[in-house]
Design an enzyme around this catalytic site. Structure first.
Site, PDB file in Angstrom:
ATOM      1  N   THR A  53       0.826  -1.215   0.000  1.00  0.00           N
ATOM      2  CA  THR A  53       0.000   0.000   0.000  1.00  0.00           C
ATOM      3  C   THR A  53       0.853   1.256   0.000  1.00  0.00           C
ATOM      4  OG1 THR A  53      -1.795  -1.119   1.114  1.00  0.00           O
ATOM      5  CG2 THR A  53      -1.721   1.244   1.398  1.00  0.00           C
ATOM      6  N   TYR A  66      -7.961   1.025  -3.931  1.00  0.00           N
ATOM      7  CA  TYR A  66      -6.636   1.343  -4.454  1.00  0.00           C
ATOM      8  C   TYR A  66      -5.930   0.059  -4.836  1.00  0.00           C
ATOM      9  CZ  TYR A  66      -4.805  -0.228   0.031  1.00  0.00           C
ATOM     10  OH  TYR A  66      -4.503  -0.989   1.115  1.00  0.00           O
ATOM     11  N   THR A 132       1.703  -4.178   4.429  1.00  0.00           N
ATOM     12  CA  THR A 132       1.615  -4.438   5.868  1.00  0.00           C
ATOM     13  C   THR A 132       1.038  -5.817   6.206  1.00  0.00           C
ATOM     14  OG1 THR A 132      -0.536  -3.355   5.982  1.00  0.00           O
ATOM     15  CG2 THR A 132       1.396  -1.995   6.467  1.00  0.00           C
ATOM     16  N   ASP A 133       0.350  -6.452   5.242  1.00  0.00           N
ATOM     17  CA  ASP A 133      -0.339  -7.717   5.556  1.00  0.00           C
ATOM     18  C   ASP A 133       0.620  -8.804   6.058  1.00  0.00           C
ATOM     19  OD1 ASP A 133      -2.645  -6.484   4.772  1.00  0.00           O
ATOM     20  OD2 ASP A 133      -2.922  -7.640   2.933  1.00  0.00           O
ATOM     21  N   LYS A 205       0.559  -7.374  13.175  1.00  0.00           N
ATOM     22  CA  LYS A 205      -0.502  -6.468  12.734  1.00  0.00           C
ATOM     23  C   LYS A 205      -1.766  -6.776  13.533  1.00  0.00           C
ATOM     24  CE  LYS A 205      -2.680  -4.742   8.521  1.00  0.00           C
ATOM     25  NZ  LYS A 205      -2.729  -4.776   7.055  1.00  0.00           N
ATOM     26  N   GLU A 325      -1.416 -29.054  29.289  1.00  0.00           N
ATOM     27  CA  GLU A 325      -2.585 -29.904  29.016  1.00  0.00           C
ATOM     28  C   GLU A 325      -2.282 -30.944  27.939  1.00  0.00           C
ATOM     29  OE1 GLU A 325      -6.663 -28.065  29.162  1.00  0.00           O
ATOM     30  OE2 GLU A 325      -5.466 -26.238  29.126  1.00  0.00           O
TER      31      GLU A 325
HETATM   32  N1  ASP Z   1      -2.706  -5.511   1.148  1.00  0.00           N
HETATM   33  C1  ASP Z   1      -1.672  -4.529   1.387  1.00  0.00           C
HETATM   34  C2  ASP Z   1      -0.339  -5.238   1.401  1.00  0.00           C
HETATM   35  O1  ASP Z   1      -0.014  -5.909   2.327  1.00  0.00           O
HETATM   36  C3  ASP Z   1      -1.936  -3.819   2.631  1.00  0.00           C
HETATM   37  C4  ASP Z   1      -0.884  -2.802   3.032  1.00  0.00           C
HETATM   38  O2  ASP Z   1       0.200  -2.674   2.505  1.00  0.00           O
HETATM   39  O3  ASP Z   1      -1.188  -2.085   4.013  1.00  0.00           O
HETATM   40  O4  ASP Z   1       0.392  -5.101   0.499  1.00  0.00           O
END
Ligand code: ASP
Length: 370
Positions: A53, A66, A132-133, A205, A325
């Site tokens: 992103t 996007y 970020t994923d 995340k 457990e």
């Molecule tokens: N789907 C995107 C990615 O991981 C989300 C992001 O970058 O925030 O590339």
């Protein structure tokens, strides 16, 4: 004024200019040299762009929509004012993907390029721009395979460059601050987003869309950074050790599946993983890495066949503890300690690739940090 007086005034004027020109030239020359010397002293930062992103652009046809990975790393860095005062930056494009498509090929390319840049002393620090994923998985993978103490910073953003109040430029600026700072050495791979510096082992995340999404549940941030206040590193736990593993040859890691546990769980997902050739299974267990009786029986059968079984948890914080457990000793299971399922998977892959498959040895690697 007489003719003579005019001529002498002209001469004086010319003489003054003849003196002034070398002075002006000297000033320019010395200024140029000064700027060049300053540039030579700036830390050299290599930026490896992968997409995400942070490199995304809005879809003009749909509000809020996007596409990831539309802008190059070079364009990204050029869009942030003031970076040239912090570092000498060189950007390279490794991939242009959303990190939901992150894969072994890109991981191996990143690891090799970073190691090469450090071994040949081409850079004082590296920044990886990333979606970020799966940012936390790439951070953890690199943390486990890149040798040396130079900083590697991974950075992304939650909003694309075209959004109102995009978070990418600030995050990039802070990533350069951290990568360029000598105090960042020896801290492993760090994620820098939204004013926080977080360690590769613990960062995760936690929110689907908020810019305040990354957190380190068990140990908190390694430090804080902001454009005005600079960097503040927190005290590091004494005895913290980072282990690095040999990057396997080729560009693929062994198949390790994550199986998510839930109420009314049966053995089907485990049998499915085995039938698809999994060399390891990581359980995203309930609570302290638990699962149903039938799933446990299937995992026990898998371990008997030589498939590595690691118990992790779907719970966001805490440690998975041996023999509470579940009888791990009897079943030949490994517990992931503080590693969430996606990171336990990466470590299991690296260990299997390195020929480590005995549960006691595997367990040692999972606890090696303490
Ligand atoms: N789907 C995107 C990615 O991981 C989300 C992001 O970058 O925030 O590339």
């Amino acid at each position: 004024m007489t003719r003579d007086a005019v001529t002498s005034a002209r001469h004086q004027h010319r003489r003054r200019w003849m003196l002034a020109i070398p002075l002006v030239c000297f000033a320019f020359w010395s200024g140029g040299i000064g700027a060049a010397a300053q540039a030579a002293e700036l830390p050299r930062i290599l930026v490896l762009a992968t997409g995400g992103t942070i490199a995304g652009q809005a879809d003009p046809r749909a509000t809020g929509a996007y596409k990831s990975g539309q802008i190059t790393g070079e364009q990204l860095m050029q869009s942030v004012p003031g970076l040239d005062k912090l570092a000498k930056i060189n950007a390279e494009q490794i991939s242009s993907i959303g990190s939901q498509d992150m894969n072994d090929k890109v991981w191996f390319a990143l690891a090799r390029r970073i190691q090469d840049a450090f071994d040949k002393n081409e850079a004082d620090g590296v920044i990886v721009t990333h979606g970020t994923d799966t940012l936390e998985e790439t951070a953890f993978f690199l943390d486990n395979v890149v040798r040396g103490d130079k900083p590697v910073v991974i950075v992304g953003s939650m909003r694309p460059a075209t959004a109102v109040s995009a978070d990418g430029p600030g995050n990039l600026y802070e990533a350069v601050q951290v990568a360029a700072d000598p105090r960042s050495r020896g801290r492993g791979v760090m994620a820098v987003l939204n004013d926080k510096i977080q360690g590769a082992r613990s960062v995760t995340k936690t929110n689907t869309t908020s810019i305040e999404t990354f957190s380190s549940a068990n140990d908190g941030p390694v430090g804080y950074v902001d454009t005005a206040g600079g960097i503040r590193f927190m005290a590091q736990a004494p005895g913290f050790r980072r282990t690095t593993y040999q990057l396997p040859a080729g560009e693929q890691l062994p198949r390790v599946e994550i199986v998510y546990s839930h109420a009314n769980m049966d053995a089907v997902p485990i049998e499915d993983a085995i039938s698809h050739g999994a060399k390891g299974i990581v359980l995203a267990g309930v609570g302290d890495g638990n699962t149903s009786k039938s799933a446990l029986d299937a995992l026990e059968a898998a371990a008997k066949k030589g498939i590595v079984v690691v118990r992790s948890t779907r719970v966001r914080s805490g440690f998975v503890t041996r023999n509470v457990e579940v009888d791990d000793d009897k079943n030949g299971f490994v517990v992931s300690e503080d590693l969430n399922p996606q990171k336990a998977r990466v470590l299991t892959q690296l260990l299997i690739a390195g020929g480590v498959t005995a549960s006691a040895e595997l367990q040692k690697a999972f606890t090696a940090t303490w």
